[in-house]
Design an enzyme around this catalytic site. Structure first.
Site, short mmCIF file in Angstrom:
data_model
loop_
_atom_site.label_atom_id
_atom_site.label_comp_id
_atom_site.label_asym_id
_atom_site.label_seq_id
_atom_site.Cartn_x
_atom_site.Cartn_y
_atom_site.Cartn_z
N HIS A 35 0.85 -1.19 0.00
CA HIS A 35 0.00 0.00 0.00
C HIS A 35 0.88 1.23 0.00
O HIS A 35 1.89 1.26 0.72
CB HIS A 35 -0.92 0.01 1.23
CG HIS A 35 -2.12 0.85 1.04
ND1 HIS A 35 -2.06 2.22 1.10
CD2 HIS A 35 -3.39 0.52 0.75
CE1 HIS A 35 -3.28 2.70 0.86
NE2 HIS A 35 -4.11 1.71 0.64
N ASP A 64 -7.76 -5.45 0.53
CA ASP A 64 -8.30 -6.40 -0.44
C ASP A 64 -7.93 -7.85 -0.13
O ASP A 64 -8.44 -8.76 -0.76
CB ASP A 64 -7.79 -6.05 -1.85
CG ASP A 64 -8.45 -4.80 -2.38
OD1 ASP A 64 -9.65 -4.63 -2.13
OD2 ASP A 64 -7.76 -3.98 -3.01
N1 CMC Z 1 3.99 -7.72 -4.14
C1 CMC Z 1 5.33 -7.71 -4.28
N2 CMC Z 1 6.07 -6.58 -4.27
C2 CMC Z 1 5.43 -5.43 -4.09
C3 CMC Z 1 4.04 -5.36 -3.93
C4 CMC Z 1 3.32 -6.57 -3.95
N3 CMC Z 1 2.00 -6.58 -3.81
N4 CMC Z 1 3.66 -4.09 -3.80
C5 CMC Z 1 4.78 -3.36 -3.88
N5 CMC Z 1 5.84 -4.17 -4.06
C6 CMC Z 1 7.25 -3.76 -4.20
C7 CMC Z 1 7.54 -3.31 -5.62
O1 CMC Z 1 7.93 -4.38 -6.43
C8 CMC Z 1 8.61 -2.28 -5.39
O2 CMC Z 1 9.81 -2.97 -5.13
P1 CMC Z 1 11.21 -2.38 -5.63
O3 CMC Z 1 11.36 -1.05 -4.98
O4 CMC Z 1 12.22 -3.38 -5.19
O5 CMC Z 1 11.09 -2.26 -7.14
C9 CMC Z 1 8.20 -1.62 -4.08
O6 CMC Z 1 7.46 -2.61 -3.37
C10 CMC Z 1 7.34 -0.39 -4.28
O7 CMC Z 1 6.24 -0.77 -5.13
P2 CMC Z 1 5.39 0.24 -5.96
O8 CMC Z 1 4.59 -0.54 -6.96
O9 CMC Z 1 6.26 1.34 -6.47
O10 CMC Z 1 4.44 0.81 -4.83
P3 CMC Z 1 3.23 1.76 -5.08
O11 CMC Z 1 3.07 2.57 -3.85
O12 CMC Z 1 3.35 2.49 -6.36
O13 CMC Z 1 2.01 0.74 -5.26
C11 CMC Z 1 0.25 -0.73 -4.83
C12 CMC Z 1 1.08 0.43 -4.29
C13 CMC Z 1 -0.91 -0.99 -3.89
C14 CMC Z 1 -0.30 -0.38 -6.21
C15 CMC Z 1 1.16 -1.97 -4.90
O14 CMC Z 1 1.56 -2.35 -3.61
C16 CMC Z 1 0.48 -3.14 -5.61
O15 CMC Z 1 0.49 -3.19 -6.84
N6 CMC Z 1 -0.14 -4.10 -4.84
C17 CMC Z 1 -0.84 -5.22 -5.43
C18 CMC Z 1 -2.23 -4.78 -5.89
C19 CMC Z 1 -3.13 -4.51 -4.74
O16 CMC Z 1 -3.24 -5.28 -3.80
N7 CMC Z 1 -3.88 -3.39 -4.83
C20 CMC Z 1 -4.81 -2.98 -3.80
C21 CMC Z 1 -4.33 -1.76 -3.10
S1 CMC Z 1 -5.15 -1.37 -1.56
C22 CMC Z 1 -6.80 -1.09 -1.90
C23 CMC Z 1 -7.08 -0.24 -3.07
O17 CMC Z 1 -6.43 0.76 -3.34
O18 CMC Z 1 -8.06 -0.58 -3.74
#
Ligand code: CMC
Length: 397
Positions: A274, A328
């Protein structure tokens, strides 16, 4: 690459120009609606801790709090509940429109179209009139569940069933969806899920709602744009993908190898991570408790053990990066036990989040300035147009 393009790109150092992809950490508005402490794992709506609201409030009371800023008096709550109840029905024209949608279409697309269509029925754009604002809030809160349930029955070839006036908001939705009056525990747990999902500051769909609101368009367009944004798998759509992932993993003992492969392929674990939280999302903990309450009464979902094993393994491996279960991760297991089909998980999220979107709509209108960020142009500076027959390859055209 063209010579001009090289010159432009050389000047683009994202840090010096202050570019923040995804607007991470960039405040774009002030808001008094929701407060998140992502380090302590705390969430409050209008100052009230989420755990207190989920334990003691109702979804309609929480909606009132979010939109009008204070908990309602008993009379205000009764009036609001009655108004919502009176506006639950949707026009036969909306139902007929849904009958023309392909049954294979995703319910979020159906919901987005239906939400936008309400603007055709209530098109007076009197957004500075408090009565118009109140009526629009009541209509959207009242009709969105009816539209979600109606599409579910229509796509099965059935006629939608009418709302029942003797049932409260959440019980009525489950009744319209499953054609059975739910038991009180299921209705209460569903209502608590709606409270948990109602608001979460400037997430993507709420930002989308505020951007749309800032153009002074009608609230139906605001909600339709937010529904479209919520549908994506990185946002609300993740709850659907979590169940798919758990079913793929199948057994708790497979979770370790699943994670090995996912991490090696830089694949995201759905329901984890998140932007705001660096610890387990407080809503995930409450939803996990709700799932356990349901399992204790109605029998365990076999995927629950897979989820717990995955949470343990993933937290060990990703916890150092602040990646833990988000809202989620456990919601799908609760919805599944309530008899909600998987592709309705995100529409159910929308039924709830409309409260937050409308709260932000009102707040945006209270101090509006149209959103119009800037960009850094990285394209070719100037090109001379040539007729098609003089173009050879796209690069030197
Ligand atoms: N699994 C594995 N690695 C992850 C995940 C994950 N779910 N989420 C983030 N990371 C890692 C990512 O690979 C990156 O690593 P590195 O710095 O080594 O490249 C680091 O953490 C930062 O990730 P990011 O994608 O830049 O983080 P963000 O703040 O842009 O994204 C997020 C947040 C929620 C989109 C992301 O965590 C994600 O895609 N999660 C999976 C989808 C999900 O569960 N979404 C629901 C979000 S909560 C409810 C909602 O908003 O509806």
């Amino acid at each position: 690459m063209l010579a001009e393009q090289k010159t432009i790109d050389q000047h683009l150092d994202p840090i010096t120009i202050g570019l923040r992809p995804g607007l991470e950490g960039v405040p774009v508005t002030q808001s008094a609606i929701c407060d998140i402490d992502g380090i302590k794992g705390e969430l409050k709506y209008r100052g009230y801790p989420i755990a207190d609201l989920a334990a003691q409030s109702s979804f309609l009371e929480t909606t009132y709090l979010l939109i009008w800023g204070n908990l309602p008096s008993p009379q205000q709550l009764r009036d609001f509940e009655r108004e919502v109840q009176m506006h639950r029905r949707v026009s036969f024209r909306v139902r007929d429109m849904m009958k023309c949608f392909p049954a294979s279409g995703h319910p979020m697309d159906a919901l987005q179209s239906c939400a936008a269509s309400l603007g055709l029925f209530y098109s007076r754009r009197a957004i500075d009139n408090p009565q118009y604002v109140y009526d629009a809030v009541v209509r959207l809160i009242a009709k969105i569940p009816t539209m979600v349930a109606a599409f579910q029955l229509i796509r099965k070839g059935q006629d939608p069933i009418q709302p029942r006036d003797d049932l409260a908001y959440s019980a009525n939705f489950l009744y319209m969806l499953t054609e059975r009056e739910p038991d009180p525990l299921s209705a209460r747990i569903f209502d608590r899920c709606l409270i948990l999902h109602a608001e979460h500051s400037l997430n993507a769909s709420t930002f989308s709602a505020r951007v749309t609101a800032s153009t002074l368009t009608d609230p139906y367009a605001v909600v339709a744009s937010a529904v479209g944004t919520l549908a994506g798998p990185l946002h609300g759509g993740a709850n659907e993908d979590v169940i798919k992932m758990l079913e793929d993993i199948r057994l708790p003992e497979n979770s370790s190898s699943y994670l090995d492969k996912a991490i090696a392929h830089k694949q995201k674990i759905m329901g984890f991570g998140h932007r705001e939280y660096k610890v387990k999302d407080p809503r995930a903990s409450i939803l996990q408790g709700l799932a356990e309450e349901l399992f204790a009464r109605f029998g365990k979902d076999e995927m629950y053990d897979v989820a717990r094993a995955l949470e343990k393994e993933a937290s060990n491996r990703l916890g150092a990066k602040g990646i833990y279960p988000n809202v989620d991760f456990y919601s799908g297991l609760v919805y599944r036990k309530l008899g909600i089909p998987r592709d309705l998980f995100t529409p159910v999220f929308a039924i709830s989040r409309v409260a937050g979107w409308l709260a932000h709509w009102r707040e945006q209108l209270g101090a509006n300035r149209i959103f119009r960020p800037s960009q850094i142009y990285t394209g070719v500076k100037t090109r001379k147009w040539k007729p098609a027959e003089e173009r050879s390859t796209p690069e030197n055209s």
